[in-house]
Design a protein around this motif. Structure first.
Motif, PDB file in Angstrom:
ATOM      1  N   UNK A  20       0.515  -1.590   0.036  1.00 53.13           N
ATOM      2  CA  UNK A  20      -0.070   0.077  -0.303  1.00 53.13           C
ATOM      3  C   UNK A  20       0.767   1.041  -0.161  1.00 53.13           C
ATOM      4  N   UNK A  21       0.008   2.447  -0.596  1.00 55.08           N
ATOM      5  CA  UNK A  21       1.701   3.721  -0.955  1.00 55.08           C
ATOM      6  C   UNK A  21       0.318   4.888  -0.387  1.00 55.08           C
ATOM      7  N   UNK A  22       0.290   5.594   0.451  1.00 54.29           N
ATOM      8  CA  UNK A  22       0.152   6.837   1.130  1.00 54.29           C
ATOM      9  C   UNK A  22       0.256   7.262  -0.230  1.00 54.29           C
ATOM     10  N   UNK A  23      -2.139   8.294   0.363  1.00 56.29           N
ATOM     11  CA  UNK A  23      -2.153   8.851  -1.075  1.00 56.29           C
ATOM     12  C   UNK A  23      -2.423  10.476  -0.149  1.00 56.29           C
ATOM     13  N   UNK A  72      -4.625   5.489   1.756  1.00 53.86           N
ATOM     14  CA  UNK A  72      -4.021   4.414   0.517  1.00 53.86           C
ATOM     15  C   UNK A  72      -4.382   3.510  -0.327  1.00 53.86           C
ATOM     16  N   UNK A  73      -3.382   4.031  -1.264  1.00 55.34           N
ATOM     17  CA  UNK A  73      -3.573   2.659  -2.210  1.00 55.34           C
ATOM     18  C   UNK A  73      -3.072   1.720  -2.561  1.00 55.34           C
ATOM     19  N   UNK A  74      -3.553   0.315  -3.006  1.00 54.89           N
ATOM     20  CA  UNK A  74      -3.409  -0.877  -2.963  1.00 54.89           C
ATOM     21  C   UNK A  74      -1.899  -1.193  -3.939  1.00 54.89           C
ATOM     22  N   UNK A  75      -1.112  -1.522  -3.795  1.00 56.46           N
ATOM     23  CA  UNK A  75       0.110  -2.083  -5.296  1.00 56.46           C
ATOM     24  C   UNK A  75      -0.047  -2.688  -6.515  1.00 56.46           C
ATOM     25  N   UNK A  90      -3.236  -9.991  -5.190  1.00 50.42           N
ATOM     26  CA  UNK A  90      -3.432 -11.276  -3.787  1.00 50.42           C
ATOM     27  C   UNK A  90      -4.605 -11.217  -3.618  1.00 50.42           C
ATOM     28  N   UNK A  91      -5.609 -10.126  -3.477  1.00 42.77           N
ATOM     29  CA  UNK A  91      -6.361 -10.077  -2.553  1.00 42.77           C
ATOM     30  C   UNK A  91      -7.653 -10.703  -2.461  1.00 42.77           C
TER      31      UNK A  91
END
Length: 311
Positions: A50-53, A57-60, A66-67
């Protein structure tokens, strides 16, 4: 490699909430504890995940891949474990959060509560509103046990069951000077009407039915719930077009009379949906069966089989 299975529900919470704060609240953890768990998740799965926005957060791409695999693995694990557990409604003490729309809260919830009082006095309900947004109810994340109403475009992780189809009728005051035992199309179009604002999907369906029949309706007032309708109609010459089961309740009010609509306005579906992880949970299955039995008692028709959302 050994995997910490305790981290996987946290991964699912982060995927569905897209916020560390909301995921922590959902998991009953402090934010620092969840951030620590996320660090261990990243190490275990060898990805940033996950990356912060600006607004969360948004998943890679790896997290998105994988989800569904992780969600299905947890669902299968729940099925295996919960399927072995017994549930005794007469002895159970449990709180279920459910999300009914305004129609269901008025028509079905009192009957559901009355049935619970008799057969499962330790079961409590908490209601959270359901308008148009499934996500806001908590059913998509699994924090809410089920949602009741019109289910449109459900996500893949919800199971949907059709409960019944509901028709429409008209209510006017008992001593209305211009309407007898039958309402004509002309009378309907010349009268003023009480409009119900929620639930949105049913309202849209009524407007569509009126348009299809080219039936005009002059709305004098829009109210926000069904409880206000009887009072409005009883003291005016207005008409309200309402679901049939609500009209059945209002037939006991001597101030009102219930009439068929002047044209066929069709019907709208009433449905129930729940998170896939609860499909084999004994307590949840029992509650859903009880709701189905209440529907049968009210309508004389059994609820339909469940339909998983397409994957």
């Amino acid at each position: 490699m050994r995997y910490d299975l305790n981290l996987l529900p946290i991964f699912v919470a982060l995927m569905e909430e897209r916020s560390v704060t909301r995921a922590a609240e959902r998991m009953g953890m402090t934010q620092p504890a969840l951030s620590n768990a996320l660090s261990r998740l990243r190490l275990m799965l060898q990805d940033q995940l996950f990356v912060r926005e600006r607004y969360g957060i948004q998943p890679t791409p790896i997290a998105l891949e994988l989800s569904p695999l992780i969600a299905e693995a947890l669902a299968q694990l729940d099925d295996a474990v919960l399927g072995q557990q017994a549930f005794d409604p007469a002895q159970a003490e449990r709180l279920f959060t459910i999300a009914p729309n305004g129609y269901v809260e008025f028509v079905l919830v009192p009957a559901i509560v009355a049935r619970l009082e008799k057969v499962a006095p330790g079961i409590k309900l908490r209601l959270t509103p359901f308008g148009n947004d499934l996500v806001e109810t908590g059913v998509v994340s699994g924090t809410t046990a089920l949602v009741l109403g019109r289910i449109v475009d459900p996500p893949d992780n919800l199971v949907v069951q059709h409960l019944m189809d509901e028709g429409l009728a008209c209510a006017v005051r008992a001593d209305h000077p211009g309407v007898g035992d039958v309402m004509t199309r002309e009378q309907f179009e010349t009268m003023k009407h009480v409009n119900i604002v929620p639930p949105g999907r049913m309202r849209a369906g009524l407007f569509q039915a009126l348009a299809q029949q080219q039936l005009k309706r002059d709305v004098a007032i829009s109210v926000t719930n069904f409880f206000a309708v009887a009072e409005m109609v009883a003291v005016t010459d207005y008409c309200a077009t309402l679901p049939s089961l609500i009209c059945r309740r209002l037939m006991h009010d001597p101030r009102l009379k219930i009439l068929p609509a002047p044209v066929d306005l069709g019907s709208f579906p009433v449905e129930m949906a729940w998170h896939v992880r609860y499909r084999h949970d004994p307590a949840h299955r029992w509650l859903r069966a009880l709701i189905g039995a209440v529907i049968t008692d009210l309508t004389g028709k059994a609820a339909a089989a469940t339909t998983p959302s397409p994957a």
